[in-house]
Design an enzyme around this catalytic site. Structure first.
Site, short mmCIF file in Angstrom:
data_model
loop_
_atom_site.label_atom_id
_atom_site.label_comp_id
_atom_site.label_asym_id
_atom_site.label_seq_id
_atom_site.Cartn_x
_atom_site.Cartn_y
_atom_site.Cartn_z
N GLU A 2 0.85 -1.19 0.00
CA GLU A 2 0.00 0.00 0.00
C GLU A 2 0.89 1.24 0.00
O GLU A 2 1.92 1.29 0.68
CB GLU A 2 -0.88 -0.02 1.24
CG GLU A 2 -1.81 1.18 1.40
CD GLU A 2 -2.55 1.17 2.72
OE1 GLU A 2 -3.53 1.90 2.84
OE2 GLU A 2 -2.13 0.42 3.65
N LYS B 165 -10.22 0.72 -0.71
CA LYS B 165 -10.07 0.46 0.72
C LYS B 165 -11.23 1.08 1.49
O LYS B 165 -11.53 2.25 1.36
CB LYS B 165 -8.74 1.04 1.22
CG LYS B 165 -8.46 0.78 2.69
CD LYS B 165 -7.12 1.39 3.10
CE LYS B 165 -6.82 1.16 4.57
NZ LYS B 165 -5.52 1.78 4.96
N CYS C 208 -4.67 -3.40 4.39
CA CYS C 208 -4.21 -2.89 5.68
C CYS C 208 -5.25 -2.97 6.80
O CYS C 208 -5.62 -4.05 7.23
CB CYS C 208 -3.69 -1.47 5.50
SG CYS C 208 -2.52 -0.94 6.79
#
Length: 480
Positions: free
Chosen positions: A74, A179, A212
């Site tokens: 990321e 995300k 994440c």
């Protein structure tokens, strides 16, 4: 004849047994960071091409070593220094998920169409030229309507998303994922819902995709496994280590073990900001692992992975509940654990936070100057723009005194030969079993027994940094 048949059958069995295997690579990348001040598009693209040149070197090495897929971290293409008023020049308009699934989009073969999107095109050509599947993270900018679209900026009428993209071995764009759970990422727009992004590569393996902080939530991470049966996860991350119990590799291993899946985790490498820790895991088994505090050190990790790992996720469902956005959590507020010190070479200790209690038994070689404690917490962990419910039992090395047990520690020398922890967890708690050694490395799952809200280690003496049962509750509504 029988002997010849046996040889042929043995060879066939070997081929069939390995037909589910694939070779994976992940890259812990040390990025060239974007400048803090605004730049024009040309300058932004020049910086991104420098980071992509590093990607290319790693991809070449991965392919030469037999990798079929490589995952990059990321924010790896521009780093973590951008803000909401400086990141637009680094964004590209990525085709919609509908177009990706129906239109056979290959940026490498569409030079004119993607002339103004050099990142997409270079990633696509890299995958095609090397015949390797690629997963990377970049910025996606989309037009939006301020009156109807959540998070749409009235000044620009643009939404900017933290986005993962996947390319097949021929350069074709297979999937993109926005995300959902942003961690103090004010430069990005939060999508209205958590999408379930999946893609199937030319070598026949289906992957799920998330990023994440998503790993600590039910959607999309666990839904990919529970609803869609995904067994392989590509996981770009920029994980800031919070030693000891929320260290990157420990959480990656814990999630892989608890969900019974393969995880290909690629982290940034910026030790100055505590970004480090990548790995390849199969139902918690460590196939490859990297964590280093040396600045400027990128790493390519490789491993052979069975696409159908043994293991199944626990049957804990429910839904993620989000805080009302009018409520602003305190970013400086951290869970206030109740700690009780370990005393002596062996014994037991209890710690309770309200009605939630943790119990530990231990046998160790007590070392002067190293204080260990058992901590208990049940309540809200606040991270803007959302908060979430946790229950945690953590045995850990403390910084110095008992009052400083919540401070980060990243090394220990005290040797434990026996350790068990359990807690009065809610039936709806999903538990990440975290066990990290004193040198910040992991133990293979066969050395740590996990089950029914408990964790036990009983083998040769090892230095322990933490043994933690980190529980997430998805079924309770948080503050409205």
């Amino acid at each position: 004849m029988l002997f010849t048949f046996s040889i042929i059958w043995g060879l066939l069995r070997g081929i069939l047994a390995s037909s589910d295997d694939y070779v994976a690579a992940v890259v812990e990348h040390s990025p060239i960071l974007a400048p803090i001040l605004p730049v024009n598009v040309s300058t932004a693209q020049s910086l991104m091409m420098k980071n992509l040149a590093s990607y290319e070197k790693h991809a070449i090495n991965a392919k030469q070593s037999g990798a079929q897929i490589v995952v990059f971290p990321e924010d790896g293409i521009y780093g973590v220094t951008l803000g909401p008023f400086t990141n637009l020049p680094y964004m590209e308009n990525i085709p919609s998920s509908t177009a990706i699934s129906t239109e056979n989009i290959n940026p490498c073969l569409s030079e004119v169409q993607f002339e103004d999107r050099p990142v997409l095109r270079r990633l696509s050509c890299l995958a095609r030229d090397l015949s390797i599947a690629i997963v990377a993270n970049m910025g996606d900018v989309q037009p939006c309507q301020p009156l109807t679209d959540k998070g749409c900026r009235t000044t620009t009428k643009l939404a900017k998303y933290n986005t993962d993209v996947a390319f097949d071995t021929d350069g074709r764009l297979l999937a993109k994922y926005h995300k959902k759970h942003l961690f103090f990422e004010y430069e990005y727009t939060e999508p209205e819902s958590a999408s379930l992004a999946v893609f199937t590569t030319s070598f026949g393996v289906k992957f799920g995709l998330f990023t994440c902080f998503d790993m600590l939530f039910q959607k999309p991470a666990q839904e990919l496994v529970r609803r869609l049966g995904i067994k392989n996860i590509a996981f770009p991350t920029a994980w800031i280590n919070s030693f000891p119990y929320l260290a990157s590799v420990a959480v990656q291993q814990a999630w892989s073990r608890a969900m019974g899946v393969n995880v290909l985790a690629a982290n940034l490498h910026i030790p100055t900001y505590n970004f480090t820790g990548s790995g390849i895991y199969s139902s918690g088994k460590v196939i490859s692992e990297f964590m280093s505090s040396v600045p400027g050190e990128s790493e390519l990790l490789m491993g052979k992975v069975n696409a159908n790992p043994l293991g199944n996720p626990p049957k804990i469902g429910g839904d993620d509940h989000y805080v009302n956005k009018s409520y602003k959590p305190d970013p400086e507020k951290h869970p206030q654990f109740v700690y009780k010190a370990l005393v002596g070479n062996e014994g037991a200790v209890d710690a309770c936070h309200g009605n939630f209690c943790c119990h530990a038994k231990f046998s160790r070689q007590e070392l002067d100057g190293e204080l260990y404690a058992l901590g208990a917490f049940s309540g809200m962990d606040e991270h803007e723009p959302e908060e979430y419910k946790i229950q945690v039992c953590t045995l850990r090395k403390c910084a110095t005194t008992l009052s400083q047990c919540s401070q980060q520690t990243n090394a220990s020398q005290t040797m434990f030969s026996f350790l068990s922890i359990n807690g009065s967890f809610s039936e709806s708690t999903f538990i990440y079993p975290v066990f990290m050694l004193g040198n910040r490395q992991l133990l293979q799952p066969e050395f740590v027994h996990v089950g029914n809200g408990s964790m036990t280690y009983n083998d040769q003496s090892v230095a322990v940094l933490t043994a933690t049962l980190y529980g997430r509750i998805f079924t309770e509504t948080v503050r409205e």
